[in-house]
Scaffold this motif. Structure first.
Motif, mmCIF file in Angstrom:
data_model
loop_
_atom_site.group_PDB
_atom_site.id
_atom_site.type_symbol
_atom_site.label_atom_id
_atom_site.label_comp_id
_atom_site.label_asym_id
_atom_site.label_seq_id
_atom_site.Cartn_x
_atom_site.Cartn_y
_atom_site.Cartn_z
ATOM 1 N N LEU A 57 0.751 -1.250 0.066
ATOM 2 C CA LEU A 57 -0.118 0.040 0.089
ATOM 3 C C LEU A 57 0.926 1.413 0.154
ATOM 4 C CD1 LEU A 57 -2.853 -0.878 2.485
ATOM 5 C CD2 LEU A 57 -2.690 -1.223 0.054
ATOM 6 N N MET B 46 0.698 5.936 -1.826
ATOM 7 C CA MET B 46 -0.443 6.159 -2.155
ATOM 8 C C MET B 46 -0.887 7.528 -2.867
ATOM 9 S SD MET B 46 -4.138 5.524 0.206
ATOM 10 C CE MET B 46 -3.882 7.146 1.386
ATOM 11 N N HIS C 214 -6.381 2.511 -4.411
ATOM 12 C CA HIS C 214 -5.738 1.686 -3.373
ATOM 13 C C HIS C 214 -6.822 0.696 -2.787
ATOM 14 C CE1 HIS C 214 -1.747 2.716 -3.502
ATOM 15 N NE2 HIS C 214 -1.485 2.593 -2.152
#
Length: 444
Positions: free
Chosen positions: A381, A384, A390
């Motif tokens: 992740l 971002m 995401h």
């Protein structure tokens, strides 16, 4: 100026509100009081205005509304991985139905409890469930703190829960009476499908839903085989058949809706019938690809569901979102179809509409505090740029670090506060031996 008291304050790096404007707040805060969101905004403003009995600093986390699983069969977790790689009709009639006839309320409750833990662990806070001995599912959802719409599946043949249609309707009425004042558990009428019911049964269940003023949920147009059987038996395709019996309406949620014509899509939209899309189950059973773009363009309200863990084989709504988006793009050969924001809407706001449950699906004042949080320090992740992207394309249920329902934490950092998880696992392992024996006895 003195600060107002609340139960919980949450601080997080990003808050994806999913409100009408799809506002995203950086370094945001949420004030929660009596199970509802009292305020949401920049942390400095929330902290200045509210005094929380508990302060939950989630740091590098992205907070979203709890995901809504619009169609599942929770207790099928006990059959996860058995009878794989088969077409729908063979899978359900030759392998699933025979074992389900031998289930007990204790086994149904156990499978549902495991499912609730799996859903909480992967960011789901509410689900729409159809199964046998559904009272046990309701009890499991209630005990684990989840939010659910539950309903006894109604067939034209006897089940362990009832001997005939009259008894099945009595089961539905009794569950409705039990949960009519429950904050987190609601009931619905759930005829199984056109190929496992009769016209009389469908008409009776529609009238029962109207009498009790509760939703109706049914599998619909899942395969071309279902369509052929419906045509042969009733002279109509499944959508027209249900329409002729008065089952298409705003109170109806139809699961799957894979084999649809243009006219049928328009009719679903005209009647306000909602649709739960189940891409992974439809792929695994080779049922086909639902026409999500065409349904959305026609104005059909769409939610997203995992179906049961026996035909998926997980209850991870983050995985379901990714599959939904990618499958629609390759099916249409158009990369702009099913963009991330639309799919995230299906899993939150659309799911709330499918459950007929106002007050969930977005983080805004007055709504129920059903919330999940992703750990943004996970390598998958980082970095971002677009939170919706995401959530749909990068995240998995394994990235969830906290889930709460009505302001109460049901999962956080590996722990289930309301469940003795080691004891649950021991029970599941014991039950698995019984399940395997039933499948082996059925020739699988």
């Amino acid at each position: 100026m003195s600060r107002r008291a609340c139960d919980t304050l949450i601080r997080a790096d990003r808050i994806v509100t999913q409100n009408d404007e799809r506002t995203i707040i950086e370094d945001g805060g949420i004030a929660i009081a009596a199970g509802r969101i009292a305020a949401v905004g920049p942390w400095m403003e929330i902290d200045a205005a509210w005094q929380g009995e508990t302060v939950m600093n989630l740091g590098r986390s992205m907070v979203l509304p709890g995901l809504v699983n619009a169609h599942t069969h929770a207790s099928m977790t006990l059959m996860r991985g058995l009878a794989d790689d088969l077409p729908l009709m063979e899978w359900i009639t030759q392998h699933i139905f025979p074992v389900e006839q031998k289930l007990t309320p204790e086994l149904v409750r156990l499978g549902a409890t495991l499912a609730c833990c799996e859903m909480a662990r992967t960011g789901t806070t509410a689900f729409y469930d159809m199964y046998l001995m559904e009272q046990a599912v309701a009890e499991a959802a209630d005990a684990t703190g989840m939010r659910a719409v539950v309903g006894e599946v109604i067939f034209s043949f006897p089940t362990p829960a009832y001997a005939n249609l009259d008894a099945a309707c009595d089961v539905v009425r009794a569950m409705h009476d039990t949960y009519r004042n429950n904050d987190r558990i609601r009931t619905a009428v759930m005829p199984h499908a056109v190929y496992t019911t009769t016209p009389e049964l469908l008409t009776r269940t529609a009238k029962l839903a109207e009498e009790l003023d509760i939703p109706l949920h049914i599998h619909l147009a899942e395969t071309t085989t279902e369509t052929a059987q419906c045509m042969e038996k009733f002279g109509k395709r499944p959508v027209a058949y249900l329409d002729s019996l008065g089952l298409l309406s705003p109170r109806t949620l139809a699961a799957h809706c894979v084999d649809l014509t243009d006219d049928e899509i328009r009719r679903l939209a005209e009647t306000g019938t909602r649709v739960a899309h189940n891409p992974e189950s439809n792929m695994k059973l080779a049922s086909g690809i639902a026409r999500v773009r065409d349904m959305a363009d026609a104005g059909v309200v769409l939610g997203l569901g995992t179906d049961g863990a026996c035909s998926n084989n997980n209850l991870d709504m983050f995985a379901e979102m990714s599959t939904c988006a990618l499958l629609q793009k390759v099916a249409t050969m158009d990369p702009t179809v099913a963009p991330a924001q639309q799919v995230l809407d299906m899993a939150t706001r659309g799911g709330a509409a499918c459950l007929n449950w106002p007050g969930i699906g977005s983080i805004e004042p007055g709504n129920l505090a059903d919330i999940t949080a992703l750990d943004l320090d996970q390598p998958g992740l980082m970095p971002m740029y677009n939170p919706a992207s995401h959530a749909v394309y990068a995240a998995s249920g394994g990235d969830v670090r906290m889930t709460m329902v009505g302001g109460e934490v049901v999962y956080r950092d590996g722990a289930f506060p309301k469940v003795d998880y080691p004891a649950l696992l021991a029970e599941v392992r014991s039950a698995a031996a019984w399940v395997r024996k039933q499948f082996e006895g059925n020739g699988k």
